[in-house]
Enzyme design. Sequence first.
Site, short mmCIF file in Angstrom:
data_model
loop_
_atom_site.label_atom_id
_atom_site.label_comp_id
_atom_site.label_asym_id
_atom_site.label_seq_id
_atom_site.Cartn_x
_atom_site.Cartn_y
_atom_site.Cartn_z
N GLU A 89 4.19 -5.90 4.36
CA GLU A 89 3.77 -4.94 5.38
C GLU A 89 4.94 -4.51 6.25
O GLU A 89 6.09 -4.87 6.01
CB GLU A 89 2.65 -5.55 6.24
CG GLU A 89 1.27 -5.03 5.91
CD GLU A 89 1.09 -3.54 6.17
OE1 GLU A 89 1.98 -2.92 6.79
OE2 GLU A 89 0.08 -2.99 5.75
N GLU A 91 -4.89 1.32 2.66
CA GLU A 91 -4.72 0.27 3.68
C GLU A 91 -4.81 0.86 5.07
O GLU A 91 -5.38 0.25 5.99
CB GLU A 91 -3.37 -0.43 3.50
CG GLU A 91 -3.19 -1.68 4.35
CD GLU A 91 -2.64 -1.40 5.75
OE1 GLU A 91 -2.66 -2.31 6.59
OE2 GLU A 91 -2.18 -0.25 6.00
N GLU A 92 -4.26 2.05 5.25
CA GLU A 92 -4.29 2.68 6.57
C GLU A 92 -5.71 3.05 6.99
O GLU A 92 -5.95 3.33 8.15
CB GLU A 92 -3.38 3.91 6.60
CG GLU A 92 -1.91 3.62 6.37
CD GLU A 92 -1.28 2.76 7.45
OE1 GLU A 92 -1.96 2.44 8.45
OE2 GLU A 92 -0.10 2.39 7.30
N HIS A 101 0.84 -1.20 0.00
CA HIS A 101 0.00 0.00 0.00
C HIS A 101 0.88 1.25 0.00
O HIS A 101 1.91 1.29 0.68
CB HIS A 101 -0.97 0.01 1.18
CG HIS A 101 -0.34 0.15 2.53
ND1 HIS A 101 -0.12 1.36 3.13
CD2 HIS A 101 0.10 -0.78 3.41
CE1 HIS A 101 0.42 1.18 4.32
NE2 HIS A 101 0.57 -0.12 4.52
N ASP A 113 6.26 1.86 6.14
CA ASP A 113 4.85 1.46 6.11
C ASP A 113 4.08 2.36 5.14
O ASP A 113 3.45 3.31 5.57
CB ASP A 113 4.26 1.53 7.51
CG ASP A 113 2.88 0.94 7.59
OD1 ASP A 113 2.56 0.07 6.76
OD2 ASP A 113 2.11 1.35 8.46
#
Length: 904
Positions: free
Chosen positions: A278, A251-252, A205, A217
């Site tokens: 991830e 995704e977050e 992501h 991330d």
Amino acid sequence: MEWGSESAAVRRHRIGGERRDGSAALRQPEREAPAQEPLADACGGGVRTRKRSAAGSAGASQAAGTGLSEARAALGLALYLLALRTLVQLSLQQLVLPGATGHHREFDARQARDYLEHITSIGPRTTGSPENEILTVRYLLEQIKLIEIQSNSLHKISVDVQRPTGSFSIDFLGGFTSYYDNITNVVVKLEPRDGAQHAVLANCHFDSVANSPGASDDAVSCSVMLEVLRVLSTSSEALRHAVIFLFNGAEENVLQASHGFITQHPWASLIRAFINLEAAGVGGKELVFQTGPENPWLVQAYVSAAKHPFASVVAQEVFQSGIIPSDTDFRIYRDFGNIPGIDLAFIENGYIYHTKYDTADRILTDSIQRAGDNILAVLKYLATSDMLVSSSKYQHGNMVFFDILGLFVIAYPSRVGSIINYMVVMAVVLYLGKKLLQPKHKTANYTKDFFCGLGITLISWFTSLVTVLIIAVFISLIGQSLSWYNHFYVSVCLYGTAAIAKIIFIHTLAKRFYYVNANDHYLGEVFFDISLFVHCGSLTVLTYQGLCSAFISAVWVAFPLLTKLCVHKDFKQHGAQGKFIAFYLLGMFVPYLYALYLIWAVFEMFTPILGRSGSEIPPDVVLASILAGCTMILSSYFINFIYLAKSTKKTMLTLTLVCTITFLLVCSGTFFPYSSNPASPKPKRVFLQHMTRTFHGLDGNVVKRDSGIWINGFDYTGMSHITPHVPEINDTIRAHCEENAPLCGFPWYLPVHFLIRKNWYLPAPEVSPRTLAHFKLISKEQTPWDSIKLTFEAIGPSHMSFYVRTHKGSTLSQWSLGNGTPVTSRGGDYFVFYSHGLQASAWQFWIEVQVLEEQPEGIVTVAIAAHYFSGEDKKSSQLDTLKEKFPDWTFPSAWVCTYDLFVF
């Protein structure tokens, strides 16, 4: 102890001692005469009398004369554990094995780093922001286009930009429902020129949390995927199956984009397996911490292909237990796509995860190289695998898997693991049964000493745990929690020394007052057998529960048992001499090395998490419990040294002194929890929301309106360290719960209200975002089944939260969200997480309330919070002024929001 009731083992040791050193008895005339010595029987509850004979005195004297030197034993064990810990550390620092990828690496970490630096230079990329929806998407499409131009004619590349809308419910964080509109996915399909009917998915992501560049991330994973796409597309080796690369943009927002892809994209039906990339930390090694569900062939694929393996079924079972408050897209593909996969994540240095410090320069090039080598190899393996075509045939069963210091992975089916485990259990049953089931006159004392020793061991562990918990609770009550957060050795010196000192103390008391005349060598053997028995019991329970991580207990039983059988003869003849000690420690090498390897991973993950686990969980209590558990495990096969050693006074004194000094230093506030050190920052996380709240009554009129900066500290220390720097944030402005409002009347971004109950509310002027949120009731109608249907419309920023609380006599029967069945959050209220990309339409939805009894206060209370995470609307002069006052060892993440409550 009466001579006639002693076991054969005791007699042999004593007679041997008498023969070897008969003069010892002559040198002690005061012990020659038989003496009656009353002793409280800890196991029998009464008082038993032990007779000291001349032979007994000689045996005791001989045992003392040949006992282990306390200083040498303590120093030897400390150096042994330190050497093993050093070996573990060296293996962890070796990210890429020399020569593992040959002279010409296919995957180029320098190119991947270039991608990473370009993505992070865009800045924070929250869903719905131009940075995420336009700039990052544009950059990805440009690079994919360049890769397509360079690709080999054997391959075909297709690109699609998907903008899905959908809704689903999830049981993460106590349960809530998610709704997304027009979010972004960039999807690339690499396939043979003639096409493919099956595919493997690689997922990353590119969005980030607010106010973080999100290098680890998850920008680095997307950079790795771009480079893997380049290498595969330029390869002259044809693929058998397609490889789909999903760069997802939400995704977050709790896994929204992956849900939009797997439930709506036409290519989703081709996917037979996936790899999810991830992060739970920044750099280091990427850990395989989830596989499956079932489908053991996927683990075999990773074992066969990965060049730098780092995987553990232990991590999988810990993560899936829900202990770690986190989740990944793995859940979406598993639950909504019914697709098996592999979940990988960087786990080191979680202190700066989701902060402004998560920058590209903190990720080592070797970390990128090892991740790229592994992902490329596994994807290539799966894209040419026969099993991918008929993966459903191989889906049954689980795998036991674990790496050995990152060198290779051992993997075998769980059913084979169960057989191995039970064989190990049977070996212990035969070994101990031979001792315990001999004729009563031979084993009466051994059996009694064994079970009493077992009770003493369990008491030592229990009192050790209680001791460290008492210390941890006291430290928490005086406001010195997290003293070890920036200095981990403090926790070892405080809780670790207390735990081991208490264990030694209990066994020393037992040795001195219960096992008064028993031979030291005999006691050493008894307590070895007790440790073996305990680990065997653990192995039996874990195997019966079907846990693959039972292999750890198998290791802790098999190797010590083999060691015991190998050194038994030497120990019997020569006692605890240097040769015995050397072989004993050598035999324990494997279980202790692997235990330290796992313990490192536990603390590497859990220590940073305890700095962001909310205000309700005392982190010192958690860490002290973990340290006590580790101490119990590591001390288990060294307890016998307490009985073999001449004394333990110096060891206990040293440990007590270290614990006491550390305790006093912690109580005095010597160890500050946080750090702004540029090389290794460990910041305190604080959320600041400048908000305006408006409460409407049943008639629609405003009954209350206020504004302020709502402050949440994400760890147990609250604002105690902040107040000296920002005096206006103190307990006089503690936020109070609005009892009649859902989630206490505050604009929670996620339903974590049960984790963070200590908030502060600093009065401030009203916020004035340029794009105001609008919420209205479109219709209210009575249904044929005597319920009331309320239809709403909301227009606002990219992130909004919707809350519902039904009144007494009413229930929420259904709604237009998720699968139609309302899902309550912890506490009984309903929480809906909403987000949209650019140019989203108005959000319309309905809820249906079943009214059992009409109430004058209405049937339902709803509220909506609008969160401004990007652009000028996220800022306010009051927020900027307050943020400047925060010390540099904090990470204040700030934004503007509004909160409106209505009663119907």
